[in-house]
Design a protein around this motif. Structure first.
Motif, PDB file in Angstrom:
ATOM      1  N   ALA A   1      -3.539  47.515 -27.676  1.00  0.00           N
ATOM      2  CA  ALA A   1      -2.094  47.351 -27.489  1.00  0.00           C
ATOM      3  C   ALA A   1      -1.784  45.995 -26.865  1.00  0.00           C
ATOM      4  O   ALA A   1      -0.858  45.290 -27.306  1.00  0.00           O
ATOM      5  N   ALA A   2      -2.557  45.609 -25.869  1.00  0.00           N
ATOM      6  CA  ALA A   2      -2.326  44.323 -25.212  1.00  0.00           C
ATOM      7  C   ALA A   2      -2.503  43.180 -26.204  1.00  0.00           C
ATOM      8  O   ALA A   2      -1.723  42.212 -26.224  1.00  0.00           O
ATOM      9  N   TYR A   3      -3.519  43.307 -27.046  1.00  0.00           N
ATOM     10  CA  TYR A   3      -3.739  42.255 -28.050  1.00  0.00           C
ATOM     11  C   TYR A   3      -2.582  42.197 -29.039  1.00  0.00           C
ATOM     12  O   TYR A   3      -2.073  41.119 -29.361  1.00  0.00           O
ATOM     13  N   LEU A   4      -2.162  43.365 -29.537  1.00  0.00           N
ATOM     14  CA  LEU A   4      -1.078  43.370 -30.523  1.00  0.00           C
ATOM     15  C   LEU A   4       0.203  42.782 -29.938  1.00  0.00           C
ATOM     16  O   LEU A   4       0.984  42.141 -30.653  1.00  0.00           O
ATOM     17  N   LYS A   5       0.417  42.988 -28.650  1.00  0.00           N
ATOM     18  CA  LYS A   5       1.606  42.408 -28.016  1.00  0.00           C
ATOM     19  C   LYS A   5       1.460  40.905 -27.793  1.00  0.00           C
ATOM     20  O   LYS A   5       2.451  40.210 -27.550  1.00  0.00           O
TER      21      LYS A   5
ATOM     22  N   GLY B   1       8.647  44.677 -36.738  1.00  0.00           N
ATOM     23  CA  GLY B   1       7.359  45.109 -36.220  1.00  0.00           C
ATOM     24  C   GLY B   1       7.481  46.112 -35.092  1.00  0.00           C
ATOM     25  O   GLY B   1       8.401  46.935 -35.073  1.00  0.00           O
ATOM     26  N   ILE B   2       6.566  46.012 -34.145  1.00  0.00           N
ATOM     27  CA  ILE B   2       6.534  46.977 -33.056  1.00  0.00           C
ATOM     28  C   ILE B   2       6.887  46.305 -31.731  1.00  0.00           C
ATOM     29  O   ILE B   2       6.418  46.704 -30.665  1.00  0.00           O
ATOM     30  N   GLY B   3       7.768  45.279 -31.848  1.00  0.00           N
ATOM     31  CA  GLY B   3       8.172  44.537 -30.655  1.00  0.00           C
ATOM     32  C   GLY B   3       8.855  45.403 -29.615  1.00  0.00           C
ATOM     33  O   GLY B   3       8.796  45.101 -28.417  1.00  0.00           O
ATOM     34  N   SER B   4       9.482  46.478 -30.053  1.00  0.00           N
ATOM     35  CA  SER B   4      10.188  47.321 -29.088  1.00  0.00           C
ATOM     36  C   SER B   4       9.277  48.374 -28.462  1.00  0.00           C
ATOM     37  O   SER B   4       9.686  49.088 -27.554  1.00  0.00           O
ATOM     38  N   TRP B   5       8.053  48.486 -28.958  1.00  0.00           N
ATOM     39  CA  TRP B   5       7.128  49.476 -28.399  1.00  0.00           C
ATOM     40  C   TRP B   5       6.489  48.903 -27.135  1.00  0.00           C
ATOM     41  O   TRP B   5       6.109  47.735 -27.092  1.00  0.00           O
ATOM     42  N   SER B   6       6.327  49.741 -26.136  1.00  0.00           N
ATOM     43  CA  SER B   6       5.572  49.305 -24.955  1.00  0.00           C
ATOM     44  C   SER B   6       4.077  49.385 -25.278  1.00  0.00           C
ATOM     45  O   SER B   6       3.661  50.043 -26.245  1.00  0.00           O
ATOM     46  N   GLU B   7       3.283  48.751 -24.440  1.00  0.00           N
ATOM     47  CA  GLU B   7       1.827  48.840 -24.650  1.00  0.00           C
ATOM     48  C   GLU B   7       1.368  50.293 -24.557  1.00  0.00           C
ATOM     49  O   GLU B   7       0.489  50.730 -25.291  1.00  0.00           O
ATOM     50  N   GLU B   8       1.971  51.019 -23.630  1.00  0.00           N
ATOM     51  CA  GLU B   8       1.601  52.435 -23.477  1.00  0.00           C
ATOM     52  C   GLU B   8       1.914  53.206 -24.759  1.00  0.00           C
ATOM     53  O   GLU B   8       1.147  54.074 -25.183  1.00  0.00           O
TER      54      GLU B   8
END
Ligand code: HEC
Length: 392
Positions: free
Chosen positions: A376-380, A328-335
């Motif tokens: 982004a915050a929700y997806l994280k 997934g996008i675990g390595s992506w920051s919220e920004e």
């Protein structure tokens, strides 16, 4: 141009023609922006967009899309632009073709909400549970309503290509029978001109129209029930700000009466300010899961794989957007997530492709900084699901 053949009276009026043409351009952009976003469950139109994908960053297409905010201005000239539509072959893209395909998945997604029945018969009762106490006429903010409507897909299923307006008529067939998208312009005879803002909010949240008809779930009221009451009133104000267009839409022929639907939880009065809660609202009403969550055989979403990526049409596969480091996008920051939603640019600099690029171009690039950060915050915040959608 063909316009001259069609409206010889305009030919002498070169400046007028030029003026109308520029309006037409604005209107066309508006239609593209407004009409296009709603078909995410069936991204048949993805391949054309794939070639346009880089547009999602900062090409004219993407930057012009805020032309949607010029709706009222364009609407003032709607009669003439509608005439010009015929001559100019304004092609507000694929939304109508796409709507014909929007049958099975979306309405099936709502089964989780089928609960009580009796209380649904009275529209007033349900409205009151939604906290519409102070909702006097005109409580909605049309500009915010346009923003919300565009994020959710611009009411594209209602877009009548011939009339160049949300005047309805598009046919939907499914297990429920045959229905036609209603005219949602404020025409008093054939549209929603005699509805109140509360009536519109109520149908968005419950699928029940003022005359008590329960709509089928091709109308995504289950997802829209996550929309705050204020925003639903805002969407109503936006629809009422459009030019009324008369178009009598055929009556539906359903095989069985749709199940009543009670929003659970009840829509909040106002949009949440907590980023995760706001992000959840946005992801729900924008229906990210329509593409990113696989479906069960009966068409309902497979919630065990919520947002973990899914096969789409035309060999396309949507990404796992849970915080899995591996899939997934675990390595992506919220920004980085927020930046991607607004521009289509991945952290590695590559660009979104296919139907995601199209959705960004049509609607998600409009997300405010706060709202993009909230998504982004929700997806994280959701559980990481170790699922490789490409391995299916
Ligand atoms: C019309 C279908 C569709 C909808 C609706 C949709 N997506 Fe996507 N999304 C895709 C596809 C397809 C990809 C893969 C794009 C690519 O390969 O470049 C993708 C990719 C992404 C990615 C990048 C993942 C990666 O690893 O590159 C993110 C983040 C994302 N989507 C978030 C969202 C969010 C948040 C929403 C709702 C606000 C959403 N998407 C709605 C189809 C969709």
């Amino acid at each position: 141009m063909h316009l001259m053949q069609y409206r010889p009276d305009l030919v002498h009026k070169g400046t007028r023609v030029a003026f109308l043409c520029s309006l037409l351009v604005i209107f066309t952009l508006l239609l593209a922006a407004c009409g296009g976003g709603g078909e995410e469950p069936q991204p048949t139109e993805a391949p054309p967009a794939a070639t346009e994908a880089p547009a999602a960053t900062d090409t004219p297409a993407a930057t012009e899309a805020p032309a949607a905010t010029e709706t009222p201005a364009a609407g003032e000239e709607i009669t003439e632009t509608a005439e010009m539509t015929e001559t100019e072959a304004v092609s507000p893209t694929e939304e109508v073709t796409a709507t014909e395909e929007m049958t099975s998945t979306e309405e099936m997604t709502g089964t989780e909400g089928m609960t009580g029945t009796e209380e649904m018969t009275s529209t007033e009762e349900v409205t009151s549970t939604e906290g519409v106490t102070e909702a006097a006429a005109g409580a909605g903010d049309a500009a915010n309503g346009e923003y919300i409507a565009t994020l959710t897909g611009g009411c594209g299923c209602h877009f009548n290509r011939d009339l160049g307006a949300l005047a309805g008529g598009n046919k939907f067939e499914g297990p429920y029978g045959v229905v036609y998208a209603p005219n949602i312009t404020p025409d008093p005879e054939t549209g929603i001109g005699n509805w109140s803002e509360e009536d519109v909010a109520h149908v968005l949240h419950t699928g029940v129209t003022p005359d008590g008809t329960q709509l089928v779930r091709a109308m995504p009221y289950v997802a829209f029930s996550a929309m705050s009451n204020q925003e639903a009133l805002d969407v109503a104000a936006y629809l009422f700000s459009l030019e009324p267009v008369a178009n009598q839409v055929e009556a539906r022929a359903v095989t069985t009466e749709p199940e009543p639907f009670t929003p659970d939880p009840a829509p909040p009065a106002e949009a949440p300010t907590d980023p995760v809660a706001r992000g959840q609202e946005l992801v729900t009403i924008a229906r990210c899961g329509g593409c990113h969550t696989p479906t069960n055989e009966d068409g309902t979403p497979n919630m065990d794989l919520y947002l973990a990526g899914a096969p789409l049409q035309e060999d396309e596969i949507s990404a796992n957007i849970t915080p899995s480091e591996e899939f997934g996008i675990g390595s992506w920051s919220e920004e980085e997530i927020a930046h991607y939603l607004q521009t289509g640019e991945r952290p590695d600099g590559s660009l979104a492709q296919g139907s995601m690029a199209q959705q960004i171009e049509r609607r998600f690039h409009l997300l405010t900084d706060t709202d993009a950060a909230a998504v982004a915050a929700y997806l994280k915040s959701i559980p990481a699901i170790e699922h490789d959608p490409y391995a299916d």
